[in-house]
Motif scaffolding. Structure first.
Motif, PDB file in Angstrom:
ATOM      1  N   ASN A  86       0.810  -1.218   0.000  1.00  0.00           N
ATOM      2  CA  ASN A  86       0.000   0.000   0.000  1.00  0.00           C
ATOM      3  C   ASN A  86       0.843   1.268   0.000  1.00  0.00           C
ATOM      4  N   ASP A  87       2.165   1.112   0.130  1.00  0.00           N
ATOM      5  CA  ASP A  87       3.080   2.247   0.093  1.00  0.00           C
ATOM      6  C   ASP A  87       3.695   2.375  -1.297  1.00  0.00           C
ATOM      7  N   ARG A  88       4.527   3.400  -1.456  1.00  0.00           N
ATOM      8  CA  ARG A  88       5.218   3.614  -2.721  1.00  0.00           C
ATOM      9  C   ARG A  88       6.727   3.598  -2.503  1.00  0.00           C
ATOM     10  N   LEU A  89       7.423   2.990  -3.433  1.00  0.00           N
ATOM     11  CA  LEU A  89       8.876   3.008  -3.415  1.00  0.00           C
ATOM     12  C   LEU A  89       9.347   4.288  -4.083  1.00  0.00           C
ATOM     13  N   HIS A  90      10.175   5.050  -3.393  1.00  0.00           N
ATOM     14  CA  HIS A  90      10.720   6.287  -3.953  1.00  0.00           C
ATOM     15  C   HIS A  90      12.006   5.949  -4.703  1.00  0.00           C
ATOM     16  N   ILE A  91      11.917   5.937  -6.006  1.00  0.00           N
ATOM     17  CA  ILE A  91      13.007   5.451  -6.830  1.00  0.00           C
ATOM     18  C   ILE A  91      14.234   6.356  -6.754  1.00  0.00           C
ATOM     19  N   GLY A  92      14.022   7.607  -6.364  1.00  0.00           N
ATOM     20  CA  GLY A  92      15.149   8.527  -6.240  1.00  0.00           C
ATOM     21  C   GLY A  92      16.117   8.144  -5.142  1.00  0.00           C
ATOM     22  N   ASP A  93      15.705   7.239  -4.248  1.00  0.00           N
ATOM     23  CA  ASP A  93      16.581   6.766  -3.176  1.00  0.00           C
ATOM     24  C   ASP A  93      17.584   5.719  -3.670  1.00  0.00           C
ATOM     25  N   LEU A  94      17.408   5.234  -4.914  1.00  0.00           N
ATOM     26  CA  LEU A  94      18.206   4.118  -5.419  1.00  0.00           C
ATOM     27  C   LEU A  94      19.101   4.558  -6.571  1.00  0.00           C
ATOM     28  N   VAL A  95      20.009   3.675  -6.977  1.00  0.00           N
ATOM     29  CA  VAL A  95      21.022   4.003  -7.991  1.00  0.00           C
ATOM     30  C   VAL A  95      20.650   3.470  -9.363  1.00  0.00           C
ATOM     31  N   ALA A  96      20.460   2.158  -9.452  1.00  0.00           N
ATOM     32  CA  ALA A  96      20.180   1.500 -10.741  1.00  0.00           C
ATOM     33  C   ALA A  96      19.179   0.367 -10.513  1.00  0.00           C
ATOM     34  N   ALA A 120       1.945 -10.240  -5.202  1.00  0.00           N
ATOM     35  CA  ALA A 120       2.689  -9.181  -4.536  1.00  0.00           C
ATOM     36  C   ALA A 120       2.743  -7.997  -5.485  1.00  0.00           C
ATOM     37  N   VAL A 121       2.591  -6.790  -4.938  1.00  0.00           N
ATOM     38  CA  VAL A 121       2.459  -5.582  -5.765  1.00  0.00           C
ATOM     39  C   VAL A 121       3.432  -4.515  -5.261  1.00  0.00           C
ATOM     40  N   LEU A 122       4.078  -3.848  -6.204  1.00  0.00           N
ATOM     41  CA  LEU A 122       4.981  -2.745  -5.880  1.00  0.00           C
ATOM     42  C   LEU A 122       4.569  -1.516  -6.697  1.00  0.00           C
ATOM     43  N   HIS A 123       4.344  -0.402  -6.000  1.00  0.00           N
ATOM     44  CA  HIS A 123       4.051   0.867  -6.650  1.00  0.00           C
ATOM     45  C   HIS A 123       5.294   1.751  -6.572  1.00  0.00           C
ATOM     46  N   VAL A 124       5.679   2.336  -7.706  1.00  0.00           N
ATOM     47  CA  VAL A 124       6.919   3.116  -7.771  1.00  0.00           C
ATOM     48  C   VAL A 124       6.599   4.577  -7.988  1.00  0.00           C
ATOM     49  N   ALA A 125       7.102   5.417  -7.084  1.00  0.00           N
ATOM     50  CA  ALA A 125       6.889   6.858  -7.201  1.00  0.00           C
ATOM     51  C   ALA A 125       8.020   7.489  -8.011  1.00  0.00           C
TER      52      ALA A 125
END
Length: 225
Positions: free
Chosen positions: A57-67, A220-225
Motif C-alpha cells: 500500500n506504500d510507494r517506493l521512492h526510486i530517487g533513493d536508489l542508484v540502478a 505481490a504488488v509494488l508501486h513506484v513513485a
C-alpha cells in the motif's frame, strides 16, 4: 571472497546499529536467466532488514536508489531453526512455516555493468527493497511447477516456473543454510527467505506498478513513485 563477506556483514552491522533489524536472507543468481544476465555462474546471498520492506500500500521512492531492477520470486518463512553444512532438503521442507510470492528490488552502488560475484556479495547481494504477498500456511507442494507472471503496468513483462530456481526453490533454501554454516550461523525461526527470481531482472522506473502472480499464491504488488 572472504573480504566481500566481511564487508557485507560490516555494512549490515552499521545499519543495525542505526536501528534496523535483520528479518531474513535473500538468495540471488539462482536461475540460468539471472546468471546469464550478469555473467555470474553461481548463487550468492545477502541479509534482509526490516528497513528494506515495502508494504504494497506504500510507494517506493526510486530517487533513493542508484540502478534499480525488479524480480518476481518465491519466498518462505521458516518456522524452526535450520542449520548445518549437511542439512537435508527434507529438513528444509519440514521447517517451512509459510510460502509467499515476492518482488525484490535489486540495486548496485557500482551499477550492474561488469558486476562481479565479489562486488555483489560485498554489496549485500544487491538487495535494496522487497515486497511480500499474503502468505499461504505451510509449504505449498510442487513449487517447481508453479508459474509466476510478472506484469508492469498490467502488461506481461516476464514469466517463469519455480523450477528455474535451482530446479526446486527448496534447494535454494538448502544452499543458503549450508552457506551460512560456513560462518557458524543458520536460519532462525521466523526468518524470511527470498529464494530467487524465475526470470531475468527488469529495469524499474518511476510511475510503474509491478505485480507478480501465480495460480496458487496471492500476488505481490509494488508501486513506484
Amino acid at each position: 571472497m572472504d573480504d566481500a563477506h566481511k564487508i557485507q556483514r560490516h555494512g549490515t552491522a552499521l545499519r543495525v546499529a542505526d536501528g534496523a533489524h535483520v528479518v531474513g536472507h535473500k538468495v540471488g543468481l539462482t536461475s540460468a536467466a539471472m546468471q546469464k544476465q550478469f555473467g555470474i555462474d553461481q548463487p550468492d546471498s545477502g541479509l534482509l532488514l526490516d528497513s528494506m520492506a515495502v508494504d504494497e500500500n506504500d510507494r517506493l521512492h526510486i530517487g533513493d536508489l542508484v540502478a534499480p531492477r525488479v524480480e518476481g520470486e518465491l519466498a518462505f518463512q521458516v518456522g524452526s531453526d535450520l542449520a548445518g553444512a549437511d542439512v537435508s532438503e527434507e529438513a528444509i521442507r519440514d521447517g517451512i512455516a509459510s510460502t509467499f510470492l515476492a518482488l525484490e528490488v535489486i540495486d548496485s552502488r557500482y551499477g550492474f555493468e561488469g558486476l562481479t560475484l565479489v562486488d555483489s556479495v560485498a554489496d549485500n547481494a544487491a538487495c535494496a527493497r522487497f515486497v511480500l504477498g499474503v502468505s499461504v500456511p505451510g509449504l505449498v507442494p510442487e513449487l517447481e511447477g508453479e508459474h509466476l507472471t510478472c506484469t508492469v503496468n498490467s502488461a506481461v513483462a516476464a514469466a517463469g516456473f519455480g523450477r528455474a530456481i535451482l530446479g526446486d526453490p527448496i534447494r535454494s533454501v538448502a544452499w543458503l543454510v549450508r552457506q551460512l554454516a560456513a560462518f557458524g550461523t543458520g536460519l532462525r525461526a521466523g526468518d524470511i527467505v527470498l529464494a530467487g527470481a524465475v526470470h531475468a531482472s527488469i529495469p524499474l522506473k518511476s510511475g510503474q506498478t509491478v505485480t507478480v502472480s501465480s495460480p496458487r499464491l496471492p500476488q505481490a504488488v509494488l508501486h513506484v513513485a
